[in-house]
Design an enzyme around this catalytic site. Sequence first.
Site, PDB file in Angstrom:
ATOM      1  N   ARG A  87      51.494  59.586  31.622  1.00 49.93           N
ATOM      2  CA  ARG A  87      50.515  59.412  32.696  1.00 49.93           C
ATOM      3  C   ARG A  87      51.104  59.754  34.066  1.00 49.93           C
ATOM      4  O   ARG A  87      50.527  60.539  34.816  1.00 49.93           O
ATOM      5  CB  ARG A  87      49.998  57.975  32.686  1.00 49.93           C
ATOM      6  CG  ARG A  87      48.870  57.721  33.666  1.00 49.93           C
ATOM      7  CD  ARG A  87      48.411  56.281  33.609  1.00 49.93           C
ATOM      8  NE  ARG A  87      48.261  55.799  32.245  1.00 49.93           N
ATOM      9  CZ  ARG A  87      47.504  54.780  31.895  1.00 49.93           C
ATOM     10  NH1 ARG A  87      46.804  54.142  32.805  1.00 49.93           N
ATOM     11  NH2 ARG A  87      47.431  54.382  30.654  1.00 49.93           N
ATOM     12  N   THR A  88      52.267  59.182  34.384  1.00 46.89           N
ATOM     13  CA  THR A  88      52.868  59.416  35.697  1.00 46.89           C
ATOM     14  C   THR A  88      53.345  60.855  35.842  1.00 46.89           C
ATOM     15  O   THR A  88      53.134  61.492  36.877  1.00 46.89           O
ATOM     16  CB  THR A  88      54.042  58.449  35.929  1.00 46.89           C
ATOM     17  OG1 THR A  88      53.565  57.103  35.827  1.00 46.89           O
ATOM     18  CG2 THR A  88      54.657  58.648  37.303  1.00 46.89           C
ATOM     19  N   LYS A 148      73.364  65.393  25.823  1.00 43.23           N
ATOM     20  CA  LYS A 148      74.692  65.747  25.311  1.00 43.23           C
ATOM     21  C   LYS A 148      75.796  65.080  26.135  1.00 43.23           C
ATOM     22  O   LYS A 148      76.982  65.376  25.949  1.00 43.23           O
ATOM     23  CB  LYS A 148      74.866  67.268  25.324  1.00 43.23           C
ATOM     24  CG  LYS A 148      73.820  67.998  24.495  1.00 43.23           C
ATOM     25  CD  LYS A 148      73.898  69.502  24.729  1.00 43.23           C
ATOM     26  CE  LYS A 148      72.737  70.219  24.032  1.00 43.23           C
ATOM     27  NZ  LYS A 148      72.713  71.667  24.332  1.00 43.23           N
ATOM     28  N   ARG A 181      62.232  59.549  37.290  1.00 47.23           N
ATOM     29  CA  ARG A 181      62.044  58.266  36.600  1.00 47.23           C
ATOM     30  C   ARG A 181      63.278  58.023  35.752  1.00 47.23           C
ATOM     31  O   ARG A 181      63.722  58.906  35.025  1.00 47.23           O
ATOM     32  CB  ARG A 181      60.789  58.274  35.728  1.00 47.23           C
ATOM     33  CG  ARG A 181      60.725  57.055  34.795  1.00 47.23           C
ATOM     34  CD  ARG A 181      59.376  56.845  34.172  1.00 47.23           C
ATOM     35  NE  ARG A 181      58.436  56.314  35.142  1.00 47.23           N
ATOM     36  CZ  ARG A 181      57.306  55.687  34.808  1.00 47.23           C
ATOM     37  NH1 ARG A 181      57.009  55.495  33.539  1.00 47.23           N
ATOM     38  NH2 ARG A 181      56.486  55.242  35.733  1.00 47.23           N
ATOM     39  N   HIS A 215      58.346  51.128  41.877  1.00 52.57           N
ATOM     40  CA  HIS A 215      57.488  52.262  41.496  1.00 52.57           C
ATOM     41  C   HIS A 215      56.549  52.506  42.686  1.00 52.57           C
ATOM     42  O   HIS A 215      55.377  52.134  42.652  1.00 52.57           O
ATOM     43  CB  HIS A 215      56.703  51.915  40.230  1.00 52.57           C
ATOM     44  CG  HIS A 215      56.040  53.082  39.565  1.00 52.57           C
ATOM     45  ND1 HIS A 215      55.961  54.331  40.152  1.00 52.57           N
ATOM     46  CD2 HIS A 215      55.391  53.187  38.369  1.00 52.57           C
ATOM     47  CE1 HIS A 215      55.308  55.148  39.340  1.00 52.57           C
ATOM     48  NE2 HIS A 215      54.960  54.482  38.257  1.00 52.57           N
TER      49      HIS A 215
END
Length: 307
Positions: free
Chosen positions: A55-56, A83, A105, A133
Site C-alpha cells: 500500500r505505502t 547477500k 522503509r 511514519h
Amino acid sequence: MMRHLLSTRDLSLDDALLVLDTAEYMATVADRSVKKLPTLRGRTVVNLFFEDSTRTRTSFELAAKRLSADVINFSVRGSSVSKGESLKDTAQTLEAMGADAVVCRHPASGAPHRLAAWVRGSVLNAGDGIHEHPTQALLDAFTIRRRLGRIEGLSVTIVGDVLHSRVARSNVWLLSTLGAAVTVVAPPTLVPVGVEQWPVTVSYDLDAVLPGSDVVMMLRVQRERMTAAFFPTEREYARRYGLDADRLAAMPLSALVMHPGPMVRGMEIASDVADSTRSTVVEQVANGVSVRMAVLYLLLGGTREVP
C-alpha cells in the site's frame, strides 16, 4: 520545508499546514482527465523498502509518477542487500544512480536518519521500526481536516497497540502541533515506557473516552513485532478495546472512525463499523497519494506556491 522528512516532530506548524494546503491542490489532479503534472520531470525517486508494504510503496510510486518523476523500485529480496550489503553500501549505490529522493522503509528504528547522512538527495521516512511514519500521520490529518473542516480544538483518541505503532507516534506529535487534544487508549502492557513525556492523555478505559471523542483512530495489533503475550486472548482484546456498533453509537454523531490498515476485522474493529459512513479508511488510502505528492513536490525544490 526542510531537506528531509524523517519525523513529524521536526515539522513546525507552518510546515505542516504547508503540506496540507499543497495536498489540497494535488487532490484536484485526480479529477483531471490527464492525472499528471510536469513539476518533477527529470527527477529520480527511489523506493527503498526493506519491509513489505504494497500500500505505502504503491502510493509513493503513484505520487511520484503523477509528478512526472522517474521511479526506481529497489527490491531488497534478491538484491545485494540480501547477500549482506550494508545500508551504507546501498546508500553509495543510490548516490551513484543520482537519486534525488529516497523513500525508505526499514525494520530498524532510525535507519532513514542514518541514510540521510549518507546521501545528497532528500530522504522520506516511510516507516522505521516502531519509531515513526510521517506521511501516514500527514494523510490522517489531511483526512480529518477535509471531513471536519479543522483540526485545532478537536479531541482525537488513538486506540490499540500504541507500544509498537509508528503511526501512533507520528500522529501524536503532528496532531498536537496542529492543535488537537490527543488521548491514547491501550492495555497497560501496550503503553510505551516514557509516554508521560508525550503531549497526550493516557487512558485504559475506551468506553470512558468515546463520548467526548471527535475522531477515534484504531491501530493494528502488530503481532510480528510482539515477542511476548501482551494480552490474554483476541476475544478479550476485542471486548475491552475493539470498536463495535455499540461503541460507535456512544460516539458523537459527527465523530470519525479511522484505521491506517490493514485491519483485523472482528478484533480491532467490527466489519459494520469499518464499512460505515463514519469510517474514513478508503478515503485515507486515496488521500495518501495527494499528501505524498505534496511532500515530494515540496522536498524536491517546489516553491511555496503550488504549480
